[in-house]
Scaffold this active site. Structure first.
Site, mmCIF file in Angstrom:
data_model
loop_
_atom_site.group_PDB
_atom_site.id
_atom_site.type_symbol
_atom_site.label_atom_id
_atom_site.label_comp_id
_atom_site.label_asym_id
_atom_site.label_seq_id
_atom_site.Cartn_x
_atom_site.Cartn_y
_atom_site.Cartn_z
ATOM 1 N N ASN A 69 -8.875 0.648 10.536
ATOM 2 C CA ASN A 69 -7.852 0.528 11.577
ATOM 3 C C ASN A 69 -8.333 1.176 12.872
ATOM 4 O O ASN A 69 -8.761 0.501 13.797
ATOM 5 C CB ASN A 69 -6.514 1.136 11.106
ATOM 6 N N THR A 70 -8.322 2.517 12.898
ATOM 7 C CA THR A 70 -8.621 3.241 14.140
ATOM 8 C C THR A 70 -9.884 2.747 14.852
ATOM 9 O O THR A 70 -9.840 2.475 16.057
ATOM 10 C CB THR A 70 -8.771 4.752 13.845
ATOM 11 N N LYS A 115 0.870 -1.174 0.000
ATOM 12 C CA LYS A 115 0.000 0.000 0.000
ATOM 13 C C LYS A 115 0.908 1.226 0.000
ATOM 14 O O LYS A 115 1.689 1.431 0.925
ATOM 15 C CB LYS A 115 -0.885 -0.005 1.249
ATOM 16 N N GLY A 149 -8.243 8.398 10.854
ATOM 17 C CA GLY A 149 -8.459 8.541 12.289
ATOM 18 C C GLY A 149 -9.603 9.460 12.677
ATOM 19 O O GLY A 149 -9.827 9.696 13.849
#
Lengths: 256, 359
Positions: free
Chosen positions: A206-207, A97, A158
């Site tokens: 993710n977050t 990525k 995020g």
């Protein structure tokens, strides 16, 4: 529902990719994968320490998981290429990525540098997943440069704001032939489901998983949302209407 | 350069301060005015800490980066009235030879560290740029992230170090009050306030990845001024060079070890400073060193800080071979790395060791 979907030459069942960046402990990675059935994990090269005396994230990743390394921290194409090559060597993966962020406040991807890095690394035979600010023309350039997928952001990393860039992502999904993975901004299961309903091929979270009170359970919640969203997309999502439509249409009798 | 706008910032500070009773306290979006108001007000600390934690977790995740400082030389030609290494102090001076540097670094690597901060006093002859460069070259064999805290350098000097593996520069202005600065720094090259102030930007222009700035709390009677200016300095760097990762440190002086009159910042104000820095510059890194005691450090995990030093020695060397007792300042938290790791994990955070790619 389709049993598999194909990406970068691999057949995958799960359309949920999980990031490892903000996790409170790496020990839960195997549990997360078994509960969510996710098959792809992203790992930042800047967090891998193969000669660590304390802890190495790679020790916690099950052998059957697909590792996608990311170039987070790279400020330009040159750095990204270098980081990608180091990451590929350490992890023996060819899934990369490209993440080039020249603005540490917003972590906004630099699309121009990303195209450059994608060209170079694709030529070298890597499977490139470029992370971009959603822009159709950039996505086309990346497709032409040999990327195996494009990863437009839903919102900035995020921020948990959901797919606020929807109107910019839609034409990418419509026009681009390679898989589209919505990355960043997905804060809730409903956002993940929405990505699937829009027709994205996968999402990367993710977050929202990592900093939740229970990352293992949250990964499962996200996975269920991804499944429902995808199932509905394959059935066909109904259009939104401006006026009420009775469930028993008034002119139904004419069909008899 | 920040030196060009510092007088404007000074005027702004004075103006805000004059009209402070017309500003209200805020726990949400913090601007220059509410920042200064908050610094000077009694706050609901719990509310502030919760907000700070939320932002920190969201941007940095459940992690705390651990790093180790290594003093390689304490030769110093400056006369800083508050420092143990000041040229006027008749202490034994020492610097590590290449082989000793390597042994110390191996000892740190064995413990588990992957980020190293190399420190020297200011002495362009005995710890010249060539000496620092050698230390960086040795560090590169063992560590993925190499930081320095030395005297301010020229842009081309920074460039040379960066080309050889330097990732970050730490440099504290100590105080942003020029008059006080000139009073505290009696002699030596450090007397040049502007040269030090602009060093961070010279490093940035040379291509540095990270910078770490801060005041030495306790020097200035009005801590709000130095905290405010530190934040303006950090904001200036972030806005003009968004590619650079900016971190803050708020080292606190203890009156007991200082020869000059100090103005100790209380624990309550210290927590306030950390949390308000987080609210004002959401994505900024915040350091806490072993100058702070174990109790404070443990309780600040998760409330805004993102980096911690551990097992620090402020003597020259000291990890591989025992060194003399010549400290720059007292270490308050001397627990082992393993103990620190356990505390971080107990708090639900992951000790992070690796922050960059070993190239």
């Amino acid at each position: 529902m389709q049993k598999h979907f194909e990406i970068a030459g691999k057949k995958l069942k799960s359309r949920l990719f999980i990031g490892t960046g903000k996790l409170p402990t790496y020990k839960i990675i195997p549990q997360m994968l078994s509960r969510s059935k996710a098959e792809v994990l992203t790992v930042a090269v800047r967090r891998i320490n193969p000669d660590s005396k304390v802890e190495n994230i790679l020790d916690y990743i099950p052998k059957n998981a697909v590792i996608m390394v990311n170039t987070s921290g790279a400020r330009n194409a040159k750095e990204a290429v270098r980081i990608a090559e180091i990451g590929a060597e350490i992890t023996k993966t060819d899934w990369i990525k490209i993440e080039i962020e020249a603005d540490t406040r917003y972590l906004a991807p630099d699309n121009e540098e990303t195209v450059k890095a994608t060209k170079e690394l694709s030529r070298k035979g890597f499977k490139i997943f470029p992370y971009i600010t959603p822009d159709l023309i950039t996505a086309k350039k990346l497709q032409d440069a040999g990327a195996v997928s494009v990863m437009p952001l839903g919102s900035f990393i995020g921020t948990n704001k959901g797919i606020t860039a929807k109107t910019l992502i839609e034409p990418i999904i419509k026009e681009i032939k390679i898989p589209v993975i919505i990355d960043a901004g997905i804060g809730r299961p409903s956002h993940a489901a929405q990505a699937m309903e829009m027709g994205a091929d996968a999402v990367l979270v993710n977050t929202a998983i990592a900093i939740s009170k229970d990352p293992v359970k949250m990964s499962e919640a996200m996975s269920k949302a991804v499944e429902s969203g995808r199932m509905a997309y394959e059935i066909g999502i109904l259009k939104e209407e401006d006026y009420a439509k009775p469930s028993s249409p008034l002119t139904d009798f004419l069909n008899n | 350069m920040f030196s060009d706008i510092i007088s404007l910032e000074l005027k702004k500070f004075k103006k805000i301060k004059r009209d402070l009773n017309r500003v209200s306290v805020s726990y949400e979006e913090i601007n220059e005015k509410s920042l200064l108001k908050n610094l000077n007000s009694k706050l609901e600390l719990e509310r502030l800490a919760l907000k700070s934690k939320e932002i920190t977790d969201s941007f940095f995740g459940k992690t705390v980066l651990l790093y180790a400082p290594l003093y390689i030389s304490n030769y110093c030609v400056n006369g800083c009235s508050y420092c143990g290494f000041s040229a006027t102090n008749r202490i034994e001076r020492d610097k590590l030879e290449d082989k000793e540097i390597e042994k110390e670094m191996i000892a740190l690597k064995e413990k588990g560290f992957d980020t190293i901060l190399i420190l020297t006093g200011e002495d362009r002859i005995r710890s010249g740029v060539g000496y620092i460069l050698k230390a960086i070259k040795i560090a590169r064999k063992y560590f993925s992230e190499i930081l320095i805290e030395t005297y301010p350098l020229e842009q081309d000097e920074y460039k040379k170090l960066i080309d050889n593996g330097l990732c970050g520069v730490t440099l504290y202005q100590e105080t942003y009050d020029k008059n006080l600065y000139l009073k505290l720094h009696k002699f030596g090259p450090k007397k040049n306030f502007e040269y030090r102030l602009n060093a961070i930007e010279r490093a940035v222009k040379a291509g540095i990845k990270e910078v770490n700035i801060g005041p030495l709390l306790g020097l200035n009677k009005n801590f709000d001024f130095d905290v405010y200016m530190t934040l303006m300095h950090a904001k200036h760097i972030q806005n003009n060079y968004p590619e650079v990762e900016v971190s803050l440190s708020y080292p606190r002086m203890r009156s007991s070890v200082s020869k000059i009159k100090t103005y100790p910042v209380t624990d309550i104000d210290f927590v306030k400073i950390i949390c308000l820095s987080r609210l004002f510059l959401e994505r900024v890194g915040i350091n806490i060193s072993t100058r702070e005691n174990a109790y404070i450090r443990d309780n600040l995990i998760g409330i805004g800080i993102t980096k911690m030093s551990a097992e620090s020695k402020t003597t020259v060397g000291g990890y591989f071979q025992n060194s003399s007792d010549l400290k720059q300042f007292e270490i308050e938290d001397s627990r082992s790395l393993n103990e620190i790791i356990k505390i971080i994990e107990k708090k639900g955070y992951r000790p992070e060791f690796t922050n960059w790619v070993k190239i």
